[in-house]
Enzyme design. Sequence first.
Site, PDB file in Angstrom:
ATOM      1  CG  ASP A 268      -0.446  -0.412   2.301  1.00 28.25           C
ATOM      2  OD1 ASP A 268       1.015  -0.255   2.529  1.00 28.25           O
ATOM      3  OD2 ASP A 268      -0.819  -0.384   3.233  1.00 28.25           O
TER       4      ASP A 268
ATOM      5  CG  ASP B 236       1.333  -7.937   5.234  1.00 27.41           C
ATOM      6  OD1 ASP B 236       2.281  -8.465   5.741  1.00 27.41           O
ATOM      7  OD2 ASP B 236       1.780  -6.881   5.114  1.00 27.41           O
TER       8      ASP B 236
ATOM      9  NE  ARG C  61       1.399  -3.304   6.917  1.00 17.43           N
ATOM     10  CZ  ARG C  61       1.628  -2.599   5.776  1.00 17.43           C
ATOM     11  NH1 ARG C  61       2.429  -1.543   5.866  1.00 17.43           N
ATOM     12  NH2 ARG C  61       0.638  -3.161   4.769  1.00 17.43           N
TER      13      ARG C  61
HETATM   14  O1  F6P Z   1       4.314  -5.579   4.568  1.00 18.60           O
HETATM   15  C1  F6P Z   1       5.418  -7.218   4.815  1.00 18.60           C
HETATM   16  C2  F6P Z   1       5.783  -6.876   6.510  1.00 18.60           C
HETATM   17  O2  F6P Z   1       6.326  -8.241   6.245  1.00 18.60           O
HETATM   18  C3  F6P Z   1       4.597  -7.480   7.760  1.00 18.60           C
HETATM   19  O3  F6P Z   1       4.506  -8.207   7.295  1.00 18.60           O
HETATM   20  C4  F6P Z   1       5.999  -6.463   8.802  1.00 18.60           C
HETATM   21  O4  F6P Z   1       4.453  -6.545  10.053  1.00 18.60           O
HETATM   22  C5  F6P Z   1       6.715  -5.604   7.778  1.00 18.60           C
HETATM   23  O5  F6P Z   1       6.601  -6.229   6.366  1.00 18.60           O
HETATM   24  C6  F6P Z   1       7.669  -6.098   8.397  1.00 18.60           C
HETATM   25  O6  F6P Z   1       8.917  -5.076   7.824  1.00 18.60           O
HETATM   26  P1  F6P Z   1      10.649  -4.626   8.209  1.00 18.60           P
HETATM   27  O7  F6P Z   1      10.836  -5.909   6.511  1.00 18.60           O
HETATM   28  O8  F6P Z   1      10.590  -3.159   7.888  1.00 18.60           O
HETATM   29  O9  F6P Z   1      10.935  -5.510   9.340  1.00 18.60           O
END
Ligand code: F6P
Length: 322
Positions: free
Chosen positions: A103, A128, A172
């Site tokens: 998004d 997600d 998320r």
């Molecule tokens: O949006 C994908 C995601 O893996 C979510 O499920 C998770 O909350 C977030 O990204 C983790 O982000 P990062 O890789 O920045 O820690």
Amino acid sequence: MKKIGVLTSGGDSPGMNACIRAVVRRAIYQGLKVIGIRRGFSGLIEGDTEELCSRSVSGIIRQGGTMLKTARSEVFKSIEGQKKAVKTIKDLCIEGLIVIGGDGSLRGAYTLDRDWDIPVIGVPASIDNDIAGTDFSIGFATAVNTALEAIDRIRDTATSHERLFIIEVMGRSSGFIALWSGLAGGAEDILIPERKTNLDEVCRKLEEGRLHGKRSSILVVAEGDEAGGAFEIGEKIKKKIGYEIRVVVLGHLQRGGSPVALDRILATRLGSAAVDLLIKGERGKMVGLVSNQIKLSPMEYAWKRKKMVDLAFYDLSQVMAS
Ligand code: F6P
């Protein structure tokens, strides 16, 4: 239209490479040149690009991650950053852009289209599956399978040691991965943000299971659940019923890996359609899959509409766990 650009942005998801491949090969088939932009909007700002040919994308359909790299760019949120990105687009004579991401990335894509008059088509890619306007986003199916494999393995240990395992999955603020992997893995309970969590009720069901002869249990918890993270929930449950509990947080394991067939096919269909739609003059929209048909929807749906999980899945999981 003679030349288009393609970038991946936000969290990587399995199938992004399959989508890049589809964009490149469809565009070349349609007589277009394709510029790959590295590290999402950051690469656009810095002019970090390369022309892609059919051979540039050989063998990537089965690879996780993204060959173009990805980033979450803070600089792109500023007008200065956007000006630099637009300059790169103009300098390279890119006439249309395909943005593959979640998004936040689609929001950036929308800004380029609406505020800077760059024709953009968005392709939803996120493990997600929280993007409205498509039944599935690229990477979700693979992430569910990865979580499921972990649940199955943990079930062996839970059964052998007669323990309660709490498994935290990503998502998320949405519960798609938890609900799908929990239902497929036969979880005793599934805790998701879309449904109020009552830990007394969770404990009551665990106790009832014991009375009916269950010696081990698995709770799948979505990372965004209101009751807290898996460790916190474990502590609370321990205080209430004193079980021997182990907690496993699957984390980024769920983001990588070779995409399953469903993600490769979804990515190929959406990437290819995105090219055709740009050529047709469509812009400012996201291409998605609704009831197995390619559908365009306003890009704003991605952040303005909440995509709901099907709570019937939860009810089904509870009947199956009895
Ligand atoms: O949006 C994908 C995601 O893996 C979510 O499920 C998770 O909350 C977030 O990204 C983790 O982000 P990062 O890789 O920045 O820690």
